[in-house]
Design a protein around this motif. Structure first.
Motif, PDB file in Angstrom:
ATOM      1  N   THR A   1       0.375  53.453  63.159  1.00  0.00           N
ATOM      2  CA  THR A   1       1.390  53.783  62.164  1.00  0.00           C
ATOM      3  C   THR A   1       1.974  55.161  62.438  1.00  0.00           C
ATOM      4  O   THR A   1       1.347  55.994  63.102  1.00  0.00           O
ATOM      5  N   VAL A   2       3.182  55.412  61.928  1.00  0.00           N
ATOM      6  CA  VAL A   2       3.809  56.733  62.089  1.00  0.00           C
ATOM      7  C   VAL A   2       4.572  57.092  60.817  1.00  0.00           C
ATOM      8  O   VAL A   2       5.123  56.217  60.153  1.00  0.00           O
ATOM      9  N   ASP A   3       4.557  58.359  60.458  1.00  0.00           N
ATOM     10  CA  ASP A   3       5.235  58.825  59.253  1.00  0.00           C
ATOM     11  C   ASP A   3       5.565  60.305  59.378  1.00  0.00           C
ATOM     12  O   ASP A   3       4.679  61.093  59.691  1.00  0.00           O
TER      13      ASP A   3
ATOM     14  N   ASP B   1      -1.524  54.845  55.635  1.00  0.00           N
ATOM     15  CA  ASP B   1      -1.226  53.477  56.076  1.00  0.00           C
ATOM     16  C   ASP B   1      -2.407  52.849  56.823  1.00  0.00           C
ATOM     17  O   ASP B   1      -2.623  51.641  56.765  1.00  0.00           O
TER      18      ASP B   1
HETATM   19 CO    CO Z   1       4.551  54.537  56.303  1.00  0.00          CO
END
Ligand code: CO
Ligand code: CO
Length: 329
Positions: A46-48, A71
């Motif tokens: 995941t990436v944010d 996530d």
């Molecule tokens: Co996210």
């Protein structure tokens, strides 16, 4: 981007994975992608990253890390490694700010037991900061948005309102004590709640972030082909949130979520306006929303209150698909 825009962008894009090793891919809009590397082991990706929401650089770094890790926790996985993503106005902004953000981020990653392996930085007018995180999970323990079943109880592990309170902070309306509270909430990892969830075999979960409680509840309802019934009076809000909403203090993203949900939900007459707005408030590093089989809920609630979030609340129920995916009462 708002949920409506994302749907538009992905229309016509090939989303079905080519490989059977993709357990969770683009086609289901889950919290993270999952790739099987061994029969009993999958990697979760995941990436944010986003623009600052608090003034203190160290706190912002920690919030960005907790938010990115979330996530992985929502999928029922354990974070292993992270890569940092930085957009920085070098030349205009003191590099010490970036150093403090990194310190805050690494501190949070360490708390989660994850290692920072590297990253990438870009010069940009507007500061942005975040992480790509890789975790590991047993395929049989994965929790997905599509896992909700008839009779499940809805559990939310953190109170809502970080978007509203961040707006109040930007407007200079938030008392220091409340600012500290909200920073504490946003830097609290969803780790303990996630561990309880996987231990007890809960199969449906998402974390409440940019689309607000109702936006993410809608995703779960449609992914699971069920209806989520939410008791608005049971939904927990952080202190001051409903008051700020009644004074018109809330982020623009909240209205985007409200508009997106129009026609997709039924709101009973008894529901207070402020609560309805608050349930659409985009969250940063929000809590986990789980759908828990009724026979497990008491034991799970006890375990979560002991080790996870003391503020966890039961907020509704999953029922067979109604005319609309969401009913708020
Ligand atoms: Co996210
Ligand atoms: Co998520």
């Amino acid at each position: 981007m708002g949920p409506g825009d994302l749907e538009k962008v992905l229309t016509g894009i090939p989303r079905k994975p080519q490989s059977k090793k993709v357990l969770v891919g683009l086609d289901t809009l889950d919290d993270a992608g999952v790739y099987l590397i061994r029969r009993d082991l999958a990697l979760v990706h995941t990436v944010d990253f986003f623009t600052p929401i608090v003034d203190d650089a160290y706190d912002f770094g920690a919030i960005a890390a907790a938010n990115a890790l979330s996530d992985v926790y929502a999928m029922g996985a354990v974070p292993l490694t992270a890569l940092c993503i930085v957009c920085f106005p070098s030349g205009e902004m003191d590099l010490e700010i970036l150093r403090q953000m990194l310190r805050g981020g690494i501190g949070k990653l360490r708390e989660a037991g994850a290692e920072l392996l590297g990253g990438h930085s870009v010069r940009d007018k507007e500061l942005k900061f975040g992480f790509a995180v890789t975790g590991a999970a047993r395929p049989s323990k994965l929790a997905r948005k599509s896992g909700a079943r008839d009779g499940d109880v809805l559990l939310l592990t953190k109170p809502l309102g970080t978007g509203v309170l961040s707006s109040a902070l930007k407007a200079g309306l938030l008392p220091k004590k409340m600012e500290r509270e909200i920073v504490k909430q946003m830097t609290t990892l969803n780790r303990a709640s996630s561990q309880v969830m996987t231990r007890m075999g809960v199969k449906a979960c998402t974390d409440v972030t940019g689309f607000g409680l109702l936006g993410h509840a809608y995703e779960m309802a449609t992914a699971s082909h069920h209806t989520l019934r939410i008791d608005s009076s049971a939904v927990p809000f952080a202190q001051g949130v409903l008051e700020f909403i009644s004074k018109g203090v809330f982020p623009g993203g909240l209205s985007v979520v409200r508009e997106f949900l129009e026609g997709k939900l039924r709101v009973e007459a008894c529901v207070q306006d402020e609560r309805m707005y608050g349930m659409c408030d985009p969250q940063t590093s929000g809590g986990l929303l789980m759908c828990v089989p009724e026979k497990k809920i008491n034991a799970l609630m006890r375990a979560i209150q002991r080790t996870g979030s003391k503020q966890a609340k039961i907020i509704g129920k999953v029922v067979r698909r109604d005319r609309v995916p969401l009913v708020i009462y």
